[in-house]
Design a protein around this motif. Structure first.
Motif, PDB file in Angstrom:
ATOM      1  N   LEU A  50     -29.274  49.823 -10.401  1.00 10.01           N
ATOM      2  CA  LEU A  50     -29.220  48.946 -11.578  1.00 10.01           C
ATOM      3  C   LEU A  50     -28.062  49.301 -12.497  1.00 10.01           C
ATOM      4  O   LEU A  50     -27.350  48.409 -12.984  1.00 10.01           O
ATOM      5  CB  LEU A  50     -30.537  48.995 -12.344  1.00 10.01           C
ATOM      6  CG  LEU A  50     -31.671  48.179 -11.756  1.00 10.01           C
ATOM      7  CD1 LEU A  50     -32.957  48.402 -12.539  1.00 10.01           C
ATOM      8  CD2 LEU A  50     -31.323  46.705 -11.725  1.00 10.01           C
ATOM      9  N   SER A  51     -27.865  50.572 -12.758  1.00 11.92           N
ATOM     10  CA  SER A  51     -26.751  50.959 -13.634  1.00 11.92           C
ATOM     11  C   SER A  51     -25.415  50.518 -13.050  1.00 11.92           C
ATOM     12  O   SER A  51     -24.524  50.057 -13.767  1.00 11.92           O
ATOM     13  CB  SER A  51     -26.752  52.472 -13.866  1.00 11.92           C
ATOM     14  OG  SER A  51     -27.900  52.856 -14.572  1.00 11.92           O
ATOM     15  N   THR A  52     -25.277  50.631 -11.743  1.00  8.82           N
ATOM     16  CA  THR A  52     -24.049  50.189 -11.081  1.00  8.82           C
ATOM     17  C   THR A  52     -23.897  48.674 -11.193  1.00  8.82           C
ATOM     18  O   THR A  52     -22.800  48.171 -11.450  1.00  8.82           O
ATOM     19  CB  THR A  52     -24.056  50.629  -9.601  1.00  8.82           C
ATOM     20  OG1 THR A  52     -24.165  52.048  -9.554  1.00  8.82           O
ATOM     21  CG2 THR A  52     -22.800  50.183  -8.881  1.00  8.82           C
ATOM     22  N   ALA A  53     -24.989  47.939 -11.021  1.00  9.21           N
ATOM     23  CA  ALA A  53     -24.931  46.476 -11.113  1.00  9.21           C
ATOM     24  C   ALA A  53     -24.599  46.002 -12.522  1.00  9.21           C
ATOM     25  O   ALA A  53     -23.999  44.948 -12.699  1.00  9.21           O
ATOM     26  CB  ALA A  53     -26.258  45.879 -10.644  1.00  9.21           C
ATOM     27  N   TRP A  54     -24.975  46.766 -13.537  1.00  7.77           N
ATOM     28  CA  TRP A  54     -24.706  46.369 -14.929  1.00  7.77           C
ATOM     29  C   TRP A  54     -23.367  46.885 -15.464  1.00  7.77           C
ATOM     30  O   TRP A  54     -22.847  46.384 -16.459  1.00  7.77           O
ATOM     31  CB  TRP A  54     -25.821  46.881 -15.834  1.00  7.77           C
ATOM     32  CG  TRP A  54     -27.154  46.247 -15.628  1.00  7.77           C
ATOM     33  CD1 TRP A  54     -27.401  44.947 -15.252  1.00  7.77           C
ATOM     34  CD2 TRP A  54     -28.432  46.849 -15.789  1.00  7.77           C
ATOM     35  NE1 TRP A  54     -28.752  44.723 -15.178  1.00  7.77           N
ATOM     36  CE2 TRP A  54     -29.408  45.878 -15.499  1.00  7.77           C
ATOM     37  CE3 TRP A  54     -28.851  48.124 -16.144  1.00  7.77           C
ATOM     38  CZ2 TRP A  54     -30.768  46.129 -15.564  1.00  7.77           C
ATOM     39  CZ3 TRP A  54     -30.210  48.392 -16.210  1.00  7.77           C
ATOM     40  CH2 TRP A  54     -31.158  47.401 -15.924  1.00  7.77           C
ATOM     41  N   SER A  57     -19.689  35.277 -14.852  1.00  8.87           N
ATOM     42  CA  SER A  57     -20.152  34.336 -13.823  1.00  8.87           C
ATOM     43  C   SER A  57     -20.380  35.014 -12.466  1.00  8.87           C
ATOM     44  O   SER A  57     -21.049  34.458 -11.602  1.00  8.87           O
ATOM     45  CB  SER A  57     -19.152  33.189 -13.665  1.00  8.87           C
ATOM     46  OG  SER A  57     -17.893  33.702 -13.248  1.00  8.87           O
ATOM     47  N   LEU A  58     -19.853  36.221 -12.283  1.00  6.45           N
ATOM     48  CA  LEU A  58     -20.027  36.937 -11.017  1.00  6.45           C
ATOM     49  C   LEU A  58     -21.204  37.915 -11.036  1.00  6.45           C
ATOM     50  O   LEU A  58     -21.425  38.629 -10.060  1.00  6.45           O
ATOM     51  CB  LEU A  58     -18.748  37.697 -10.664  1.00  6.45           C
ATOM     52  CG  LEU A  58     -17.536  36.852 -10.306  1.00  6.45           C
ATOM     53  CD1 LEU A  58     -16.336  37.746  -9.986  1.00  6.45           C
ATOM     54  CD2 LEU A  58     -17.843  35.943  -9.126  1.00  6.45           C
ATOM     55  N   ALA A  59     -21.962  37.958 -12.115  1.00  4.47           N
ATOM     56  CA  ALA A  59     -23.032  38.959 -12.252  1.00  4.47           C
ATOM     57  C   ALA A  59     -24.036  38.896 -11.109  1.00  4.47           C
ATOM     58  O   ALA A  59     -24.376  39.915 -10.515  1.00  4.47           O
ATOM     59  CB  ALA A  59     -23.739  38.807 -13.598  1.00  4.47           C
ATOM     60  N   ARG A  60     -24.516  37.730 -10.782  1.00  3.52           N
ATOM     61  CA  ARG A  60     -25.523  37.606  -9.723  1.00  3.52           C
ATOM     62  C   ARG A  60     -24.937  38.009  -8.365  1.00  3.52           C
ATOM     63  O   ARG A  60     -25.550  38.757  -7.615  1.00  3.52           O
ATOM     64  CB  ARG A  60     -26.072  36.182  -9.676  1.00  3.52           C
ATOM     65  CG  ARG A  60     -27.169  36.020  -8.618  1.00  3.52           C
ATOM     66  CD  ARG A  60     -27.869  34.726  -8.745  1.00  3.52           C
ATOM     67  NE  ARG A  60     -28.652  34.808  -9.982  1.00  3.52           N
ATOM     68  CZ  ARG A  60     -29.257  33.801 -10.554  1.00  3.52           C
ATOM     69  NH1 ARG A  60     -29.196  32.616 -10.024  1.00  3.52           N
ATOM     70  NH2 ARG A  60     -29.937  33.959 -11.657  1.00  3.52           N
ATOM     71  N   ASP A  61     -23.741  37.500  -8.047  1.00  6.31           N
ATOM     72  CA  ASP A  61     -23.109  37.843  -6.769  1.00  6.31           C
ATOM     73  C   ASP A  61     -22.808  39.334  -6.683  1.00  6.31           C
ATOM     74  O   ASP A  61     -22.996  39.955  -5.637  1.00  6.31           O
ATOM     75  CB  ASP A  61     -21.821  37.046  -6.557  1.00  6.31           C
ATOM     76  CG  ASP A  61     -22.082  35.569  -6.331  1.00  6.31           C
ATOM     77  OD1 ASP A  61     -23.215  35.210  -5.942  1.00  6.31           O
ATOM     78  OD2 ASP A  61     -21.150  34.774  -6.548  1.00  6.31           O
ATOM     79  N   LEU A  99     -30.115  42.353 -19.685  1.00  2.00           N
ATOM     80  CA  LEU A  99     -28.787  42.681 -19.156  1.00  2.00           C
ATOM     81  C   LEU A  99     -28.378  41.949 -17.894  1.00  2.00           C
ATOM     82  O   LEU A  99     -27.193  41.913 -17.564  1.00  2.00           O
ATOM     83  CB  LEU A  99     -28.701  44.191 -18.886  1.00  2.00           C
ATOM     84  CG  LEU A  99     -29.039  45.118 -20.047  1.00  2.00           C
ATOM     85  CD1 LEU A  99     -28.882  46.569 -19.614  1.00  2.00           C
ATOM     86  CD2 LEU A  99     -28.225  44.808 -21.276  1.00  2.00           C
ATOM     87  N   ASP A 100     -29.320  41.369 -17.166  1.00  4.47           N
ATOM     88  CA  ASP A 100     -28.974  40.734 -15.883  1.00  4.47           C
ATOM     89  C   ASP A 100     -28.012  39.564 -16.023  1.00  4.47           C
ATOM     90  O   ASP A 100     -27.257  39.274 -15.099  1.00  4.47           O
ATOM     91  CB  ASP A 100     -30.231  40.283 -15.131  1.00  4.47           C
ATOM     92  CG  ASP A 100     -30.889  41.408 -14.351  1.00  4.47           C
ATOM     93  OD1 ASP A 100     -30.336  42.533 -14.306  1.00  4.47           O
ATOM     94  OD2 ASP A 100     -31.968  41.165 -13.776  1.00  4.47           O
TER      95      ASP A 100
END
Length: 170
Positions: free
Chosen positions: A110-114, A155-159, A79-80
């Motif tokens: 993690l749930s918030t980031a995904w 494209s913003l996933a990491r940031d 999912l990352d």
């Protein structure tokens, strides 16, 4: 993939399955079982570990029952990177993990980031007695679907993950 408890029914239902198994004994047993059942066209057994095998470039779905202690590692792998991840993931995981991931609004880092790219659904509780050997806790079927319209560009996933980590209360 183990003995094929998920692999065989999926293949019989018409899915093309890449069964990944890290134990060479189970690779051999599953390969033999697939051949005995005449499912070689539907199932390809690969020796490997879901944590580090090459993921397909084309859209794919994951159905797995990873060891409970590897759940977060497997989820991060899948999912990352929402630009390359699967379109759907169905996992049998520890009950508390499934419950936590499916909370709305998300209450874990993690749930918030995904959340901008993935939707989580706790489909069903599975009692510990359904497994052999019997684990110490209940499990659950957790369904994860890629959002049709992501809330942020992939494209913003990491940031975004870094932003969430930097603001998450300790």
């Amino acid at each position: 993939a183990g003995a094929g408890a998920l692999t065989i029914p999926l293949a019989r239902a018409g899915a093309r399955v890449i069964a990944i198994e890290c134990d060479p004994v189970w690779v051999r047993r599953l390969t033999q079982r697939v051949a005995r059942l005449g499912l070689e066209g539907e199932v390809r057994v690969r020796a490997g570990d879901l944590r580090d095998v090459d993921l397909p470039a084309q859209p794919f779905r994951v159905v797995s029952s990873p060891p409970f202690h590897l759940t977060t590692t497997v989820l991060r792998r899948l999912l990352d990177d929402p630009a390359r991840g699967p379109y759907r993931v169905d996992l049998v995981v520890q009950w508390e993990v499934a419950r936590k991931r499916a909370e709305l609004p998300p209450r874990s880092l993690l749930s918030t980031a995904w959340a901008p790219w993935w939707e989580f659904e706790l489909v069903r509780r599975i009692p510990r007695g359904a497994f052999r050997p019997t684990p110490g806790v209940d499990a659950a079927w957790l369904a994860i679907r890629k959002r049709r319209q992501p809330l942020l560009p992939p494209s913003l996933a990491r940031d975004y993950a870094e932003f969430v980590r930097s603001r998450w209360p300790l």
